[in-house]
Design an enzyme around this catalytic site. Structure first.
Site, PDB file in Angstrom:
ATOM      1  N   LYS A  27      68.974 -46.906  17.420  1.00  0.00           N
ATOM      2  CA  LYS A  27      70.298 -46.216  18.034  1.00  0.00           C
ATOM      3  C   LYS A  27      70.150 -45.079  18.330  1.00  0.00           C
ATOM      4  O   LYS A  27      69.659 -44.191  17.568  1.00  0.00           O
ATOM      5  CB  LYS A  27      71.403 -46.704  16.845  1.00  0.00           C
ATOM      6  CG  LYS A  27      72.900 -46.284  17.158  1.00  0.00           C
ATOM      7  CD  LYS A  27      73.425 -47.125  18.229  1.00  0.00           C
ATOM      8  CE  LYS A  27      74.686 -46.452  18.737  1.00  0.00           C
ATOM      9  NZ  LYS A  27      75.315 -46.997  19.831  1.00  0.00           N
ATOM     10  N   ASN A  44      80.885 -53.285  26.109  1.00  0.00           N
ATOM     11  CA  ASN A  44      80.824 -52.626  24.819  1.00  0.00           C
ATOM     12  C   ASN A  44      81.120 -51.056  24.971  1.00  0.00           C
ATOM     13  O   ASN A  44      80.838 -50.410  26.230  1.00  0.00           O
ATOM     14  CB  ASN A  44      79.606 -52.542  24.046  1.00  0.00           C
ATOM     15  CG  ASN A  44      78.612 -51.450  24.171  1.00  0.00           C
ATOM     16  OD1 ASN A  44      78.669 -50.253  23.663  1.00  0.00           O
ATOM     17  ND2 ASN A  44      77.654 -51.689  25.077  1.00  0.00           N
ATOM     18  N   ILE A 102      80.921 -48.509  21.921  1.00  0.00           N
ATOM     19  CA  ILE A 102      80.636 -48.176  20.694  1.00  0.00           C
ATOM     20  C   ILE A 102      80.992 -46.654  20.750  1.00  0.00           C
ATOM     21  O   ILE A 102      81.506 -46.259  19.375  1.00  0.00           O
ATOM     22  CB  ILE A 102      79.232 -48.435  20.320  1.00  0.00           C
ATOM     23  CG1 ILE A 102      79.100 -49.927  20.724  1.00  0.00           C
ATOM     24  CG2 ILE A 102      79.265 -48.069  18.981  1.00  0.00           C
ATOM     25  CD1 ILE A 102      79.709 -50.839  19.740  1.00  0.00           C
ATOM     26  N   CYS A 118      74.233 -43.000  28.768  1.00  0.00           N
ATOM     27  CA  CYS A 118      75.291 -43.675  28.010  1.00  0.00           C
ATOM     28  C   CYS A 118      76.751 -43.461  28.668  1.00  0.00           C
ATOM     29  O   CYS A 118      77.328 -42.663  28.773  1.00  0.00           O
ATOM     30  CB  CYS A 118      75.562 -43.264  26.668  1.00  0.00           C
ATOM     31  SG  CYS A 118      76.861 -44.429  25.593  1.00  0.00           S
ATOM     32  N   THR A 147      73.690 -49.709  30.403  1.00  0.00           N
ATOM     33  CA  THR A 147      74.843 -50.769  30.855  1.00  0.00           C
ATOM     34  C   THR A 147      75.187 -50.417  32.062  1.00  0.00           C
ATOM     35  O   THR A 147      75.448 -49.142  32.538  1.00  0.00           O
ATOM     36  CB  THR A 147      75.776 -50.664  29.490  1.00  0.00           C
ATOM     37  OG1 THR A 147      76.147 -49.508  29.053  1.00  0.00           O
ATOM     38  CG2 THR A 147      75.107 -51.611  28.426  1.00  0.00           C
ATOM     39  N   GLY A 154      73.622 -57.948  29.125  1.00  0.00           N
ATOM     40  CA  GLY A 154      73.333 -59.311  28.869  1.00  0.00           C
ATOM     41  C   GLY A 154      72.944 -59.920  30.213  1.00  0.00           C
ATOM     42  O   GLY A 154      72.844 -59.090  31.332  1.00  0.00           O
ATOM     43  N   GLY A 165      69.293 -58.068  29.990  1.00  0.00           N
ATOM     44  CA  GLY A 165      69.803 -59.491  29.969  1.00  0.00           C
ATOM     45  C   GLY A 165      68.555 -60.185  29.423  1.00  0.00           C
ATOM     46  O   GLY A 165      68.532 -61.500  30.046  1.00  0.00           O
ATOM     47  N   GLY A 216      67.895 -56.501  24.083  1.00  0.00           N
ATOM     48  CA  GLY A 216      69.053 -55.837  23.779  1.00  0.00           C
ATOM     49  C   GLY A 216      70.196 -56.950  23.275  1.00  0.00           C
ATOM     50  O   GLY A 216      70.081 -57.545  22.143  1.00  0.00           O
TER      51      GLY A 216
HETATM   52  C1  FMN Z   1      76.416 -52.906  21.335  1.00  0.00           C
HETATM   53  C2  FMN Z   1      75.537 -52.039  22.270  1.00  0.00           C
HETATM   54  C3  FMN Z   1      75.194 -50.710  21.927  1.00  0.00           C
HETATM   55  C4  FMN Z   1      74.278 -49.949  22.698  1.00  0.00           C
HETATM   56  N1  FMN Z   1      73.946 -48.680  22.232  1.00  0.00           N
HETATM   57  C5  FMN Z   1      72.943 -47.983  22.929  1.00  0.00           C
HETATM   58  C6  FMN Z   1      72.866 -46.658  22.487  1.00  0.00           C
HETATM   59  O1  FMN Z   1      73.232 -46.048  21.665  1.00  0.00           O
HETATM   60  N2  FMN Z   1      71.899 -45.959  23.375  1.00  0.00           N
HETATM   61  C7  FMN Z   1      71.192 -46.732  24.375  1.00  0.00           C
HETATM   62  O2  FMN Z   1      70.591 -45.932  25.230  1.00  0.00           O
HETATM   63  N3  FMN Z   1      71.578 -47.799  25.034  1.00  0.00           N
HETATM   64  C8  FMN Z   1      72.538 -48.519  24.336  1.00  0.00           C
HETATM   65  N4  FMN Z   1      72.849 -49.677  24.490  1.00  0.00           N
HETATM   66  C9  FMN Z   1      72.238 -50.281  25.726  1.00  0.00           C
HETATM   67  C10 FMN Z   1      71.194 -51.154  25.484  1.00  0.00           C
HETATM   68  O3  FMN Z   1      69.969 -50.665  24.935  1.00  0.00           O
HETATM   69  C11 FMN Z   1      70.553 -51.727  26.733  1.00  0.00           C
HETATM   70  O4  FMN Z   1      70.025 -50.512  27.974  1.00  0.00           O
HETATM   71  C12 FMN Z   1      71.538 -52.685  27.639  1.00  0.00           C
HETATM   72  O5  FMN Z   1      72.367 -53.378  26.747  1.00  0.00           O
HETATM   73  C13 FMN Z   1      70.838 -53.653  28.790  1.00  0.00           C
HETATM   74  O6  FMN Z   1      70.066 -54.508  27.765  1.00  0.00           O
HETATM   75  P1  FMN Z   1      70.628 -55.867  27.315  1.00  0.00           P
HETATM   76  O7  FMN Z   1      71.344 -56.554  28.672  1.00  0.00           O
HETATM   77  O8  FMN Z   1      69.259 -56.615  27.076  1.00  0.00           O
HETATM   78  O9  FMN Z   1      71.514 -55.818  26.490  1.00  0.00           O
HETATM   79  C14 FMN Z   1      73.716 -50.689  23.904  1.00  0.00           C
HETATM   80  C15 FMN Z   1      73.965 -52.020  24.297  1.00  0.00           C
HETATM   81  C16 FMN Z   1      74.957 -52.709  23.476  1.00  0.00           C
HETATM   82  C17 FMN Z   1      75.233 -53.981  23.922  1.00  0.00           C
END
Ligand code: FMN
Length: 316
Positions: free
Chosen positions: A42, A66, A68, A127, A189, A213, A240, A261
């Site tokens: 994180k 999200n 957060i 972020c 995201t 996702g 995703g 993720g």
């Molecule tokens: C609940 C949540 C918290 C996340 N927190 C961070 C974070 O602290 N730092 C960061 O660089 N990316 C963060 N991300 C982004 C993920 O690392 C990733 O880049 C993004 O979700 C796309 O990948 P995925 O579709 O596989 O989740 C977060 C994503 C989610 C869903």
């Protein structure tokens, strides 16, 4: 299954995405963390952050939103309480950092350089849930400044994590590469919004959040494909990935490694299943090495400018 990213040898290309895998130990009862290519924790900030007020998550078709707000223990407690466990693993650790200013990014990088057990730094300039956080990664000049200052502050590999919330991601990727990035992570995201029909208000208190996702996968694959053709910097594909085949798509688009993720929330074994899925694909299609897939979908005309060094494998 071995790959090298930013000079770090990995036993396989599957990493965990920041913010979806805690500090690693939360998942250690599910599988042997040493089986991962790399662990990314994180985002760590200079001071502890409580994060945003709940609710912080909303479901969406094919994904989740999200907000957060970078909840984390801060660099002091991270080094004291979280790093000792992570250091016991053979899996390389990449620490994701976010600063409020260019100087703070550099200071965080310096603190990590002095700590034993950190293989590299992922720089979160993307972020969407923190005021100011997005600005660095949506402006090529600020991207350059942050990446260059981190580059100058640490001998560790520097991996900026790019934002998809831009018109042309290649402009930002070039700025990061010019500033000395050793690899690029993409994507973070996508800014989205969900409105509750009963309260007639946004579901998340801050109105918007970051979409992740399977819903974002085609956008992420497109961005990896675009960036792979304009910089020679290796790419870590994110967005995703739920299965091995999803990961293969990113490799074919030009990524050397991938991150899992949102899938971790659905199934804590997801990274292991993605890894097994990539291996099955290689066996089924008779590839000798996962590196043969990297950029294999990129047309040969644009290959010379790309980050793809191996010759395009013939389909079997
Ligand atoms: C609940 C949540 C918290 C996340 N927190 C961070 C974070 O602290 N730092 C960061 O660089 N990316 C963060 N991300 C982004 C993920 O690392 C990733 O880049 C993004 O979700 C796309 O990948 P995925 O579709 O596989 O989740 C977060 C994503 C989610 C869903």
């Amino acid at each position: 299954m071995g790959v090298e990213i930013a000079g770090i040898p990995l036993k396989n290309p599957v990493m965990t995405a920041s913010g979806t895998f805690g500090y690693g130990d939360e998942f250690s009862s599910f599988f042997d963390l040493n089986a991962l290519g790399a662990i990314i924790v994180k985002t760590v900030t200079m001071h502890p952050r409580p994060g945003n007020a709940p609710p912080r998550i909303a479901e969406t078709p094919g994904g989740m939103l999200n907000s957060i707000g970078l909840q984390n223990v801060g660099i002091d407690l991270f080094l004291k309480q979280k790093l000792p466990f992570l250091r016991t693993l053979t899996t390389p650790l990449l620490v994701n950092i976010a600063g409020k200013s260019v100087e703070e990014f550099a200071d965080l990088a310096k603190r990590l350089s002095d700590a034993e057990g950190v293989a590299g730094i992922e720089v979160n300039i993307s972020c969407p849930n923190v005021a100011g956080g997005l600005d660095f990664g949506t402006d090529p000049r600020l991207t350059y400044e942050v990446v260059r200052s981190v580059r100058q502050a640490t001998p560790l590999p520097v991996i900026p994590k790019l934002s998809p919330n831009v018109t042309d991601v290649t402009v930002i990727a070039r700025a990061a590469a010019d500033a000395g990035a050793d690899a690029l992570s993409l994507i973070n995201t996508i800014v989205g919004m969900v409105i509750d029909l009963d309260s007639r208000r946004p579901k998340l208190p801050g109105a918007t959040g970051g979409l992740s996702g399977p819903a974002i996968r085609p956008v992420a694959v497109r961005m990896v494909w675009e960036v792979a053709q304009v910089v020679k910097t290796p790419i870590i594909g994110i967005g995703g990935i739920m299965t091995g085949n999803d990961a293969v798509e990113f490799l074919l688009a030009g990524a050397t490694a991938v991150q899992v993720g949102t899938a971790n929330f659905l199934d804590p074994l997801a990274p292991m299943k993605v890894l097994a899925g990539i291996e099955s694909y290689l066996t089924l299609h008779r590839f000798a090495a996962v590196t043969q897939l990297v950029g294999a979908a990129i047309p040969s005309e644009t290959r010379s400018k790309s980050n793809v060094h191996s010759p395009r494998p013939k389909a079997k």
